[in-house]
Design a protein around this motif. Structure first.
Motif, PDB file in Angstrom:
ATOM      1  N   LEU A 156      -5.247  -1.444  -7.144  1.00 56.27           N
ATOM      2  CA  LEU A 156      -3.952  -1.160  -6.549  1.00 56.27           C
ATOM      3  C   LEU A 156      -2.865  -1.644  -7.480  1.00 56.27           C
ATOM      4  O   LEU A 156      -2.893  -2.794  -7.920  1.00 56.27           O
ATOM      5  CB  LEU A 156      -3.814  -1.890  -5.197  1.00 56.27           C
ATOM      6  CG  LEU A 156      -4.892  -1.619  -4.170  1.00 56.27           C
ATOM      7  CD1 LEU A 156      -4.665  -2.508  -2.962  1.00 56.27           C
ATOM      8  CD2 LEU A 156      -4.895  -0.165  -3.765  1.00 56.27           C
ATOM      9  N   LEU A 191       0.867  -2.603  -7.626  1.00 57.42           N
ATOM     10  CA  LEU A 191       1.937  -2.968  -6.712  1.00 57.42           C
ATOM     11  C   LEU A 191       3.196  -3.297  -7.487  1.00 57.42           C
ATOM     12  O   LEU A 191       3.128  -3.849  -8.574  1.00 57.42           O
ATOM     13  CB  LEU A 191       1.527  -4.185  -5.867  1.00 57.42           C
ATOM     14  CG  LEU A 191       0.171  -4.093  -5.179  1.00 57.42           C
ATOM     15  CD1 LEU A 191      -0.164  -5.417  -4.521  1.00 57.42           C
ATOM     16  CD2 LEU A 191       0.175  -2.968  -4.157  1.00 57.42           C
ATOM     17  N   LEU A 250     -11.061   0.653   2.558  1.00 56.56           N
ATOM     18  CA  LEU A 250      -9.695   0.927   2.985  1.00 56.56           C
ATOM     19  C   LEU A 250      -9.098  -0.258   3.743  1.00 56.56           C
ATOM     20  O   LEU A 250      -7.929  -0.608   3.546  1.00 56.56           O
ATOM     21  CB  LEU A 250      -9.658   2.193   3.853  1.00 56.56           C
ATOM     22  CG  LEU A 250      -9.979   3.504   3.138  1.00 56.56           C
ATOM     23  CD1 LEU A 250      -9.984   4.656   4.122  1.00 56.56           C
ATOM     24  CD2 LEU A 250      -8.985   3.764   2.009  1.00 56.56           C
ATOM     25  N   ALA A 275      -8.372  -2.915   1.128  1.00 52.63           N
ATOM     26  CA  ALA A 275      -7.226  -2.563   0.293  1.00 52.63           C
ATOM     27  C   ALA A 275      -5.920  -2.764   1.047  1.00 52.63           C
ATOM     28  O   ALA A 275      -4.949  -3.298   0.509  1.00 52.63           O
ATOM     29  CB  ALA A 275      -7.346  -1.118  -0.178  1.00 52.63           C
ATOM     30  N   ALA A 276      -5.890  -2.334   2.318  1.00 50.54           N
ATOM     31  CA  ALA A 276      -4.685  -2.503   3.132  1.00 50.54           C
ATOM     32  C   ALA A 276      -4.364  -3.983   3.321  1.00 50.54           C
ATOM     33  O   ALA A 276      -3.209  -4.401   3.251  1.00 50.54           O
ATOM     34  CB  ALA A 276      -4.863  -1.818   4.488  1.00 50.54           C
ATOM     35  N   VAL A 294      -2.891  -5.348   0.093  1.00 48.80           N
ATOM     36  CA  VAL A 294      -1.497  -4.931  -0.082  1.00 48.80           C
ATOM     37  C   VAL A 294      -0.577  -5.824   0.740  1.00 48.80           C
ATOM     38  O   VAL A 294       0.457  -6.296   0.264  1.00 48.80           O
ATOM     39  CB  VAL A 294      -1.319  -3.455   0.322  1.00 48.80           C
ATOM     40  CG1 VAL A 294       0.170  -3.095   0.377  1.00 48.80           C
ATOM     41  CG2 VAL A 294      -2.031  -2.545  -0.663  1.00 48.80           C
ATOM     42  N   ARG A 295      -0.951  -6.064   2.001  1.00 46.65           N
ATOM     43  CA  ARG A 295      -0.140  -6.926   2.857  1.00 46.65           C
ATOM     44  C   ARG A 295      -0.078  -8.343   2.305  1.00 46.65           C
ATOM     45  O   ARG A 295       0.965  -8.996   2.344  1.00 46.65           O
ATOM     46  CB  ARG A 295      -0.716  -6.940   4.280  1.00 46.65           C
ATOM     47  CG  ARG A 295      -0.586  -5.634   5.039  1.00 46.65           C
ATOM     48  CD  ARG A 295       0.860  -5.223   5.227  1.00 46.65           C
ATOM     49  NE  ARG A 295       1.563  -6.164   6.094  1.00 46.65           N
ATOM     50  CZ  ARG A 295       1.690  -6.002   7.410  1.00 46.65           C
ATOM     51  NH1 ARG A 295       1.166  -4.929   7.998  1.00 46.65           N
ATOM     52  NH2 ARG A 295       2.341  -6.884   8.129  1.00 46.65           N
ATOM     53  N   LEU A 307      -0.973   0.184   3.106  1.00 50.94           N
ATOM     54  CA  LEU A 307      -1.612   1.106   2.161  1.00 50.94           C
ATOM     55  C   LEU A 307      -1.360   2.549   2.588  1.00 50.94           C
ATOM     56  O   LEU A 307      -1.472   2.886   3.760  1.00 50.94           O
ATOM     57  CB  LEU A 307      -3.120   0.845   2.122  1.00 50.94           C
ATOM     58  CG  LEU A 307      -3.947   1.737   1.200  1.00 50.94           C
ATOM     59  CD1 LEU A 307      -3.647   1.436  -0.264  1.00 50.94           C
ATOM     60  CD2 LEU A 307      -5.441   1.538   1.472  1.00 50.94           C
ATOM     61  N   LEU A 341      -2.730   6.367   1.707  1.00 50.00           N
ATOM     62  CA  LEU A 341      -3.782   7.143   1.054  1.00 50.00           C
ATOM     63  C   LEU A 341      -3.305   8.588   0.952  1.00 50.00           C
ATOM     64  O   LEU A 341      -3.081   9.251   1.959  1.00 50.00           O
ATOM     65  CB  LEU A 341      -5.071   7.068   1.878  1.00 50.00           C
ATOM     66  CG  LEU A 341      -6.258   7.891   1.384  1.00 50.00           C
ATOM     67  CD1 LEU A 341      -6.764   7.367   0.053  1.00 50.00           C
ATOM     68  CD2 LEU A 341      -7.381   7.874   2.423  1.00 50.00           C
ATOM     69  N   LEU A 398      -2.437   1.159   7.487  1.00 48.92           N
ATOM     70  CA  LEU A 398      -2.910   2.280   6.684  1.00 48.92           C
ATOM     71  C   LEU A 398      -2.306   3.584   7.188  1.00 48.92           C
ATOM     72  O   LEU A 398      -2.293   3.845   8.392  1.00 48.92           O
ATOM     73  CB  LEU A 398      -4.438   2.385   6.743  1.00 48.92           C
ATOM     74  CG  LEU A 398      -5.061   3.640   6.124  1.00 48.92           C
ATOM     75  CD1 LEU A 398      -4.890   3.641   4.607  1.00 48.92           C
ATOM     76  CD2 LEU A 398      -6.534   3.749   6.491  1.00 48.92           C
TER      77      LEU A 398
END
Length: 213
Positions: free
Chosen positions: A16, A18, A58, A61-62, A65-66, A73, A75, A107
């Protein structure tokens, strides 16, 4: 089996990027290593289906990100009308599982495709009919003209009226045709700063445009 091994290889790593303006953190989720429980749930057993593996990635990944200050995230899946039915079904089922889970996951999934995309999605997973679709209409002539003129202006190149009007007319508001005819006209002209694209350049580029189509 072979299919599961392929999925495991594809899902073993997710990067990812960012940040804003290309300057940001680069985070990696590696499902072959143990991650902090606060950021990534336990990996599914290797015997579980690809849906569970994708759902796991997923969610992780979310969460990552947070954890790095992002809202969540997103997609993006383009050309969904041409998607493999099995692969698309896997993606849709993973999203459905996440949506129905009592655990919040930040997400959003956005699909794009030709007008038959809703039928393709529903064919891959019947619950896909509950998706919210936004139909994009063709470009207005003024918008098509802007799409031609502005990038050229940024490079110090102009379009004369006849050339612009011919491409706008023949593209009929279809974005790809605007892009294609604009590109082939440019290639035919090979312009430099201060040059102007003419109807002759448009016509000269049509052979290449037809070949690409």
């Amino acid at each position: 089996g072979k299919e599961r091994a392929t999925w495991q290889a594809e899902l073993s790593r997710l990067e990812l990027r960012l940040g804003v303006g290309g300057a940001g953190a680069k985070a990696t989720i590696d499902t072959t290593k143990k991650q902090p429980r606060s950021q990534l749930p336990d990996a599914p057993p290797p015997t579980e289906a690809p849906v569970a593996a994708l759902e796991h990635v997923l969610r992780g990944a979310a969460a990552l990100v947070r954890a790095n200050g992002g809202a969540g995230l997103v997609l993006f899946i383009d050309e969904v009308h041409a998607a493999d039915r099995r692969g698309l079904g896997t993606v849709l089922n993973a999203i459905q599982n996440i949506d129905g889970s009592p655990t919040d996951t930040a997400l959003t999934a956005i699909f794009a495709g030709l007008p038959n995309a809703p039928d393709v999605v529903t064919s891959a997973a019947t619950f896909g009919e509950r998706s919210q679709w936004v139909r994009l209409s063709r470009l207005e002539d003024a918008d098509s003209a802007v799409a031609l003129l502005r990038p050229a202006q940024d490079s110090g190149v102009g379009w004369n009226h006849d050339a612009r009007d011919r491409v706008v007319r023949d593209a009929s508001g279809y974005p790809y045709f605007v892009q294609l005819l604009g590109s082939t006209t440019w290639e035919a002209a090979g312009p430099g700063v201060g040059d102007t694209l003419t109807l002759e350049h448009v016509i000269a580029g049509y052979t290449d445009a037809l070949n690409q189509l």
